[in-house]
Write a protein that holds these residues in place. Structure first.
Motif, PDB file in Angstrom:
ATOM      1  N   UNK A 250      -3.448  -2.538  -9.124  1.00  0.00           N
ATOM      2  CA  UNK A 250      -3.240  -1.626  -7.809  1.00  0.00           C
ATOM      3  C   UNK A 250      -4.218  -0.123  -7.556  1.00  0.00           C
ATOM      4  N   UNK A 251      -5.276  -0.536  -8.380  1.00  0.00           N
ATOM      5  CA  UNK A 251      -6.419   1.126  -7.944  1.00  0.00           C
ATOM      6  C   UNK A 251      -7.214   0.054  -6.317  1.00  0.00           C
ATOM      7  N   UNK A 252      -7.246  -1.127  -6.238  1.00  0.00           N
ATOM      8  CA  UNK A 252      -8.046  -1.523  -5.694  1.00  0.00           C
ATOM      9  C   UNK A 252      -6.863  -1.310  -3.915  1.00  0.00           C
ATOM     10  N   UNK A 253      -5.867  -1.593  -3.724  1.00  0.00           N
ATOM     11  CA  UNK A 253      -5.153  -1.166  -3.213  1.00  0.00           C
ATOM     12  C   UNK A 253      -5.051   0.597  -2.152  1.00  0.00           C
ATOM     13  N   UNK A 254      -5.114   0.764  -3.207  1.00  0.00           N
ATOM     14  CA  UNK A 254      -5.293   2.856  -3.119  1.00  0.00           C
ATOM     15  C   UNK A 254      -6.290   3.614  -2.238  1.00  0.00           C
ATOM     16  N   UNK A 255      -7.325   2.052  -2.439  1.00  0.00           N
ATOM     17  CA  UNK A 255      -8.797   2.093  -1.652  1.00  0.00           C
ATOM     18  C   UNK A 255      -8.290   2.152  -0.556  1.00  0.00           C
TER      19      UNK A 255
ATOM     20  N   UNK B   1       0.973  -1.048  -0.080  1.00  0.00           N
ATOM     21  CA  UNK B   1      -0.127   0.136  -0.266  1.00  0.00           C
ATOM     22  C   UNK B   1       1.029   0.812   0.278  1.00  0.00           C
ATOM     23  N   UNK B   2       2.087   1.651   0.650  1.00  0.00           N
ATOM     24  CA  UNK B   2       2.996   2.337   0.509  1.00  0.00           C
ATOM     25  C   UNK B   2       3.550   2.502  -0.448  1.00  0.00           C
TER      26      UNK B   2
ATOM     27  N   UNK C 109      -0.367  -4.146   2.797  1.00  0.00           N
ATOM     28  CA  UNK C 109      -0.148  -4.828   1.133  1.00  0.00           C
ATOM     29  C   UNK C 109      -1.630  -5.726   1.115  1.00  0.00           C
ATOM     30  N   UNK C 110      -1.426  -5.805  -0.608  1.00  0.00           N
ATOM     31  CA  UNK C 110      -2.548  -6.707  -0.854  1.00  0.00           C
ATOM     32  C   UNK C 110      -2.308  -8.156  -1.790  1.00  0.00           C
ATOM     33  N   UNK C 111      -1.917  -9.091  -1.465  1.00  0.00           N
ATOM     34  CA  UNK C 111      -1.633 -10.280  -1.800  1.00  0.00           C
ATOM     35  C   UNK C 111      -2.641 -11.190  -2.943  1.00  0.00           C
TER      36      UNK C 111
ATOM     37  N   UNK D 127     -15.428   9.167  -4.815  1.00  0.00           N
ATOM     38  CA  UNK D 127     -15.882   9.034  -5.611  1.00  0.00           C
ATOM     39  C   UNK D 127     -14.088   9.901  -6.640  1.00  0.00           C
ATOM     40  N   UNK D 128     -13.236  10.507  -5.947  1.00  0.00           N
ATOM     41  CA  UNK D 128     -12.577  10.319  -6.286  1.00  0.00           C
ATOM     42  C   UNK D 128     -11.099   9.293  -6.440  1.00  0.00           C
ATOM     43  N   UNK D 129     -11.975   8.728  -5.637  1.00  0.00           N
ATOM     44  CA  UNK D 129     -10.914   7.040  -5.664  1.00  0.00           C
ATOM     45  C   UNK D 129     -11.284   6.621  -6.681  1.00  0.00           C
ATOM     46  N   UNK D 130     -12.690   6.856  -7.452  1.00  0.00           N
ATOM     47  CA  UNK D 130     -13.040   6.219  -8.205  1.00  0.00           C
ATOM     48  C   UNK D 130     -13.154   6.430  -9.887  1.00  0.00           C
ATOM     49  N   UNK D 131     -12.322   7.598  -9.550  1.00  0.00           N
ATOM     50  CA  UNK D 131     -11.589   8.733 -10.560  1.00  0.00           C
ATOM     51  C   UNK D 131     -10.540   8.118 -10.899  1.00  0.00           C
TER      52      UNK D 131
END
Lengths: 272, 297
Positions: A264-269, A231-232, A244-246, B154-158
């Protein structure tokens, strides 16, 4: 043996004109490309097929390579000595061609538009779903949703998300059964600490995972692809949550660039 | 397909269930905090490091060359076999009488295999389509009444859409309000500023109605062919592809991309998952705020 040319309703970007005398049939093919739609990937292509269902003709060059190569060797050793030079030359040429043909399916796997292997579920073992009880409800909901979506939209069979040490585990894992949920969480936490996954600084992708040291035995049997996303991303933001995400899959080369971008986008959450 | 059904039966996604599960071990909070503080520094990672696969990297980056490689190899070896025959003075007769002929025939067979494989590879080459830069202004407008958690979602979705797909514009309308308009936006010719989303016009239009009626995602792979284009006037004029994702039955997400057929089937699946999540989050917020305002009366 027949050459089957499949007809296409639209998308005439793919090649040759169908010949009149060859019967046309449409096929559905799932291919990995940047520009396709799922329904009706009917392609107008030149496909060579025996017409036997279940036989994968893309491995034909490999079989022909083995077959012809062994016939060449047979020819070489059954020839009456002395073997003259032109024959040696053509045998050398034939053997190198055979080696190249054997390697062709492997090379073809990396081209755009190649067919991705489907995942297979492990026969034994149960699915687990463990989520830490020390976290708030909204985070629990996010974790449950993220793990569900990862299992559904990629060829993942096992997913583990760690946020500041609290784990969410879902899918097929190689863990002792008959354990209570909280004990299972602590067991996974111990295993993850042994591997030291929290220390990983950059993404790790193993498309041809063969098995590893003892601590990695939490992964289910038959794992072929493994992807770890921390995540970092940089150490200059210490206030962000770490973890982390595995994800693991039983198909080789399961995570294309696009899949990894989405993971990666999922991990950003969860970076906070 | 079977796999998906098994997963769906055994893992129902029901967030309420999680909160009601009783943990069997009741450890006092302070104890847990103490134990976590002793393991502050994570142990260093001991495990395999990924190795680079040179063949895979080379082929992925030189796709055209790799596709025509078997043709060149097959053609060159065909010529080499004939050349070998003529140079060594043996008549080029294709019969299996001498061992030389047999070896030549086998090599020819392999060359033909390579040629045909090369032809097959060339014929399944996917057409590469160049992206088209959307014309408009860059904007980031979020409805000001929303709480921070919703805005960050919403920003995360974007951000996810921007990074993982060819998306260049995003507009989310929920409950008749335009919640977010972000990315490239059409420029209004009068005042050179962004075109504001006319939610009434959008919600009365056929595009919105069609999507709400079918309750399914709609993928307009080539927007220029679509007659309802005028209802999406807030998108840049040369947007190539659009995905219309319904958020439950109260909202819609309009996602514009810069490539014809730029959204793959995997993108579509991810976008519908994100749509479900946003619907759950937004629906809960709007229900709570509606109840809150009702109490105030």
């Amino acid at each position: 043996m027949s050459i089957r040319i499949c007809n296409l309703p639209f998308n005439s970007s793919f090649a040759p004109q169908p010949r009149a005398r060859i019967s046309s049939r449409s096929t559905r093919v799932f291919a990995r490309t940047e520009n396709d739609t799922q329904q009706q990937l009917n392609l107008s292509v030149l496909r060579f097929t025996f017409g036997i269902p279940g036989l994968d003709e893309s491995y034909l060059p490999r079989w022909l390579g083995y077959g012809f190569g062994s016939l060449l060797l047979l020819n070489h050793f059954s020839a009456s000595a002395p073997i003259n030079e032109p024959q040696l030359r053509s045998e050398a040429l034939g053997l190198s061609l055979a080696a190249f043909s054997i390697a062709l399916p492997y090379i073809g796997k990396f081209l755009k538009g190649s067919v991705v292997e489907q995942r297979t579920l492990p026969e034994e073992g149960e699915q687990v779903f463990v989520i830490s009880s020390n976290i708030g409800d909204s985070l629990k909901e996010d974790l449950a949703w993220a793990t569900y979506v990862l299992l559904r939209n990629t060829s993942t069979i096992a997913v583990l998300i760690s946020v500041e040490g609290e784990l969410c585990i879902r899918g097929y894992w190689n863990c002792p059964d008959q354990m209570l949920k909280a004990q299972l969480h602590d067991w996974f936490k111990k295993k993850v600490d042994e591997i030291g996954l929290a220390d990983v600084k950059e993404t790790l992708y193993f498309p041809q995972y063969e098995g590893s040291s003892a601590s990695w035995d939490i992964l289910p049997n038959g794992t072929r692809s493994l992807f770890v996303q921390p995540l970092i991303q940089d150490i200059n933001e210490p206030q962000k949550m770490d973890g982390f995400l595995l994800v693991a899959s039983t198909a080789g080369y399961a995570y294309s660039d696009k899949d990894r971008a989405w993971i990666g986008a999922m991990a950003e959450k969860f970076r906070g | 397909m079977e796999a998906r059904i098994i997963l769906q039966i055994q893992i129902p996604w029901n967030p309420n269930r999680q909160s009601s599960r009783r943990p069997s071990l009741h450890l006092p909070r302070s104890f847990i905090r103490a134990s976590s503080s002793t393991s502050q520094k994570p142990r260093s990672y001991k495990g395999p490091k990924p190795s680079t696969n040179l063949v895979a990297d080379f082929i992925s980056s030189n796709d055209d060359l790799a596709r025509s490689l078997p043709i060149y190899v097959g053609g060159a070896s065909l010529l080499a076999v004939l050349f070998n025959r003529t140079v060594s003075g043996i008549a080029p007769v294709a019969d299996a009488s001498s061992s030389q002929s047999r070896a030549d025939l086998l090599a020819l067979g392999l060359a033909v295999t390579n040629l045909l494989t090369g032809l097959v590879w060339l014929s399944i080459r996917p057409k590469s389509i160049t992206p088209v830069n959307p014309e408009g202004v860059d904007c980031k407008v979020v409805d000001s009444d929303l709480p921070v958690s919703i805005v960050s979602e919403l920003l995360w979705a974007w951000e996810s859409l921007k990074v993982a797909t060819c998306c260049k514009s995003l507009v989310i309308v929920y409950n008749g309000i335009c919640l977010i308009q972000i990315g490239m936006v059409a420029e209004s010719p009068q005042d050179k500023k962004r075109v504001i989303v006319n939610t009434d016009k959008l919600m009365q239009g056929s595009v919105y109605r069609g999507v709400m009626k079918s309750k399914a995602q709609s993928y307009l792979a080539n927007l220029s062919l679509y007659p309802g284009r005028s209802e999406l006037a807030f998108l840049p004029a040369n947007t190539q592809a659009v995905i219309l994702q319904p958020l439950g039955d109260k909202g819609i997400a309009v996602i514009g991309g810069n490539t014809i057929r730029g959204f793959t089937s995997s993108d579509q699946a991810w976008i519908s998952s994100i749509g479900e999540k946003l619907d759950a989050t937004l629906g809960r917020y709007f229900i709570d705020s509606a109840e809150g305002s009702r109490e105030n009366y």
